[in-house]
Design an enzyme around this catalytic site. Structure first.
Site, PDB file in Angstrom:
ATOM      1  CB  SER A   1      -1.012   0.074   1.251  1.00 50.40           C
ATOM      2  OG  SER A   1      -1.837  -1.032   1.201  1.00 50.40           O
TER       3      SER A   1
ATOM      4  NE  ARG B   1      -6.594   1.732  -7.698  1.00 49.29           N
ATOM      5  CZ  ARG B   1      -5.573   2.843  -7.362  1.00 49.29           C
ATOM      6  NH1 ARG B   1      -5.804   3.929  -7.708  1.00 49.29           N
ATOM      7  NH2 ARG B   1      -4.552   2.463  -6.580  1.00 49.29           N
TER       8      ARG B   1
ATOM      9  CG  ASP C   1      -5.498   6.928 -11.154  1.00 53.18           C
ATOM     10  OD1 ASP C   1      -5.798   6.290 -10.065  1.00 53.18           O
ATOM     11  OD2 ASP C   1      -4.936   7.983 -11.332  1.00 53.18           O
TER      12      ASP C   1
ATOM     13  CD  GLN D   1     -25.773 -19.251   4.306  1.00 50.06           C
ATOM     14  OE1 GLN D   1     -24.719 -19.227   4.166  1.00 50.06           O
ATOM     15  NE2 GLN D   1     -26.718 -19.467   5.252  1.00 50.06           N
TER      16      GLN D   1
ATOM     17  N   GLY E   1     -25.212 -26.510   1.286  1.00 47.68           N
ATOM     18  CA  GLY E   1     -24.210 -27.474   1.467  1.00 47.68           C
ATOM     19  C   GLY E   1     -23.543 -27.734   0.019  1.00 47.68           C
TER      20      GLY E   1
ATOM     21  CD  GLU F   1      -4.916  -3.707 -10.889  1.00 46.30           C
ATOM     22  OE1 GLU F   1      -5.146  -2.648 -11.463  1.00 46.30           O
ATOM     23  OE2 GLU F   1      -4.762  -4.989 -11.671  1.00 46.30           O
TER      24      GLU F   1
END
Lengths: 260, 385
Positions: free
Chosen positions: B131, B242, B239, B336, B340, B363
């Site tokens: 970072s 992303r 920039d 969810q 299972g 990124e």
């Protein structure tokens, strides 16, 4: 190398249904595709072009909407496309189709002509070899590998029921190909853009100098009397149990029917 | 939703989808299991001109922009995020060249990249600089006509597989971030080697390795831009890229959602398909709404970048942040909904959930994205006074 690929637009077999009353194919709403074997023919032609340079021309005979099949062929790397479309061509059987294609190919004088081994709708596998006969050139059917291409000759592997033959032929030659030959590529973006802009030539019976009596229904000795889906056999019985029990039951049944 | 895509954009979407369905879906489970680099899929993408999408026509590309790239990335991500990461990281590595490369550099490298003959990787992260990009310790020292690189880059996507590397290194440590510069290093350069292949939670078809530079000498002309521009090159690259990570989020979420809907229609409990229960419907409704909101944001930001806008940091950070947080939530919910079954490797959603996590991390973590947005807000507020 100057290569011609003969393709056919067919209904997508996975989507086809049969009208139970008439026994004919329900074509409405069924998407059309390039005959799957012809995809291998296109791939073979484009690969030869990439190796030796030259030009690939795709031809098809069909109604005006068959143009989409030719545009799809261009998106896969074919350079030019000709649509043979004329009311006079309607109702062609394999003989009239082969005559029409051969008259077109004469005008293009290619070194190699490639066809799929058969179309998945008619399943005759006759058109490729018949075209070669009309053109009076050699043909090799069921090609599974192209081993070598020289200036004046070609060496290929022909798929047989057991194993394969190695066949050498002079050029020009007509090949029909099986799916073992290659894996057809997906279209490219540049190909798709070219396909959108491409001009598809439309040729009629007059353009190829075909004799009116040899094309379409008039030129077709084959007459379709009836199309029907065979009745499913109903009197069948499934035997269950262990293999021994099934064998016993089978022998008993065969003896009952006096087959044994 | 209709995003009023052009005929060409629809063509790109359809072809990317065809590649995803015919070539990626049948292989994704095996690629994940074996942690195998998807070379044969890269060949298909190359043959289909996908690598040339965002590269100008004069260098053999198709000259399209961020939106077209986002559309392609979204479709590939729907099938497999590991494959789409390999593809998108190639674009990430190419941006420094596209944005700041000299004419000679572009002529030398872009045609091979556009044709998919050579893959690219971007090397910024290090053990002590993630970072905090200003903490880079890899150095590049000018000696005569060569720069000499020393240091180790960590967690580099496409490391070892790529032929071309765009590397950020310090040319003057005393200047901090302003002492960084960007370089092109080719695979095979003496002194340039690769560390171990990392074992990851997800995106396992994508390769991640260390890049090791030990007195690695590269020609002076391999610098991208000028000395001291490295940090700007890196930030502008991110920039632009992303929004592509945002598109990955939209894609993987859509893929997981599609599986959840298919399952909910088939799975019968209490005598009814579970999709008939409000508990499931509400989950699916939330998932569908979040995906659509993220897609709308990603496409809008991509169009904004393509319009030639200068200050895109905030917008692209928003697209990445929103779409990837959404992707994590939606993939968790897909598991969810499927209960299972969703947890089992027999179904693809557990992989999608594992894969999605990286999007909140790479990124620029989503915390860093919030910093970027926060700093932009401060700047904007200050301007108003």
């Amino acid at each position: 190398m100057n290569i011609v690929v003969c393709i056919k637009q067919v209904p997508d077999a996975a989507e086809v249904k049969i009208n139970p009353e008439t026994g004919t194919l329900i074509r409405e709403g069924v998407p059309s595709i390039i005959n799957p074997y012809d995809m291998h023919a296109i791939e073979a032609a484009v690969q030869i072009k990439e190796k030796t340079s030259g030009k690939v021309t795709a031809i098809t005979m069909g109604p005006p909407q068959a143009e989409t099949a030719l545009r799809d062929a261009i998106s896969l790397g074919v350079d030019e496309a000709i649509l043979l479309t004329d009311k006079a061509f309607a109702g062609s059987d394999t003989l009239a189709t082969s005559y029409t294609l051969s008259k077109t190919i004469e005008k293009l004088s290619p070194d190699i002509i490639i066809c799929g081994k058969q179309a998945i709708d008619g399943d005759t596998a006759q058109v490729g070899p018949e075209v070669a006969e009309f053109l009076n050139i050699p043909h090799v059917a069921y090609v599974r590998k192209i081993e070598d291409i020289g200036e004046k000759s070609i060496r290929v592997q022909r798929l047989m029921e057991e194993g394969y033959d190695v066949v050498e032929s002079t050029l020009p030659v007509l090949l029909t190909v099986v799916k073992e030959l290659n894996e057809p590529r997906l279209p490219s973006l540049k190909g798709k853009m070219a396909a959108k802009k491409a001009e598809i030539k439309k040729w009629t019976a007059a353009d190829i100098g075909a004799d009116e009596k040899d094309v379409g229904l008039k030129g077709s000795p084959t007459q379709v009397k009836n199309i029907f889906a065979p009745e499913p056999k109903k009197d069948r019985q499934m035997l269950e149990g262990t293999p021994e029990e099934q064998t016993d039951a089978l022998i008993k049944k065969l003896m009952e029917l006096k087959c044994l | 939703m209709d995003y009023f895509l052009t005929e060409e954009q629809v063509m790109i979407r359809d072809l990317a989808r065809q590649i995803a369905e015919e070539k990626i879906v049948p292989q994704r489970e095996e690629l994940d299991e074996k942690e195998e680099f998807p070379w044969d899929i890269m060949k298909v993408l190359a043959q289909s001109d996908m690598f040339g999408l965002f590269i100008p026509e004069e260098y053999g590309g198709l000259g399209k922009g961020c939106l077209e790239l986002a559309i392609a990335v979204e479709e590939l991500s729907r099938a497999c995020l590991g494959v789409s990461t390999t593809y998108a990281a190639n674009a990430l590595g190419t941006y420094p060249l596209l944005l700041y490369g000299s004419e000679e550099q572009k002529k030398k490298y872009l045609p091979d990249i556009a044709a998919g003959k050579k893959l690219v990787a971007f090397g910024l992260t290090e053990a002590n600089a993630g970072s905090d990009a200003a903490g880079i310790q890899t150095t590049a020292k000018l000696e005569g006509n060569e720069y000499v690189l020393n240091g180790t880059k960590q967690w580099i996507t496409n490391g070892g597989e790529a032929e071309i590397y765009t590397i950020i290194a310090m040319t003057d440590k005393s200047k901090g971030a302003r002492g960084a510069s960007a370089f092109i290093v080719e695979k095979g350069t003496p002194g340039f080697s690769f560390g171990k292949k990392e074992k990851k939670m997800g995106i396992r078809a994508s390769t991640t390795r260390e890049l090791i530079f030990e007195n690695c000498r590269i020609p002076k002309e391999n610098i991208i831009g000028r000395e001291g521009m490295g940090f700007i090159v890196a930030m502008k690259t991110l920039d632009n890229s992303r929004v592509g990570v945002g598109a990955q989020g939209v894609g993987v979420a859509q893929g997981a959602f599609d599986e959840a809907v298919k399952f909910a229609r088939q799975r019968v409990q209490f005598g009814h398909p579970i999709i008939s229960f409000q508990a499931i419907q509400h989950m699916l409704a939330d998932m569908a709404t979040q995906i659509e909101a993220a897609r709308a944001l990603v496409y809008s930001v991509a169009r904004y970048i393509d319009s030639g806008a200068k200050d895109i940091s905030k917008a692209s950070a928003m697209a990445k942040l929103f779409a990837t947080d959404m992707a994590m939530k939606v993939t968790v919910d897909a598991v969810q909904v499927m209960g299972g079954s969703g947890y089992m490797r027999e179904y693809p959603v557990e992989k999608m959930m594992r894969d999605a996590k990286i999007l909140q991390i790479y990124e620029g973590t989503n915390q860093i994205q919030r910093n970027v947005i926060g700093q932009a807000l401060i700047k904007e507020a200050a301007k108003k006074k």
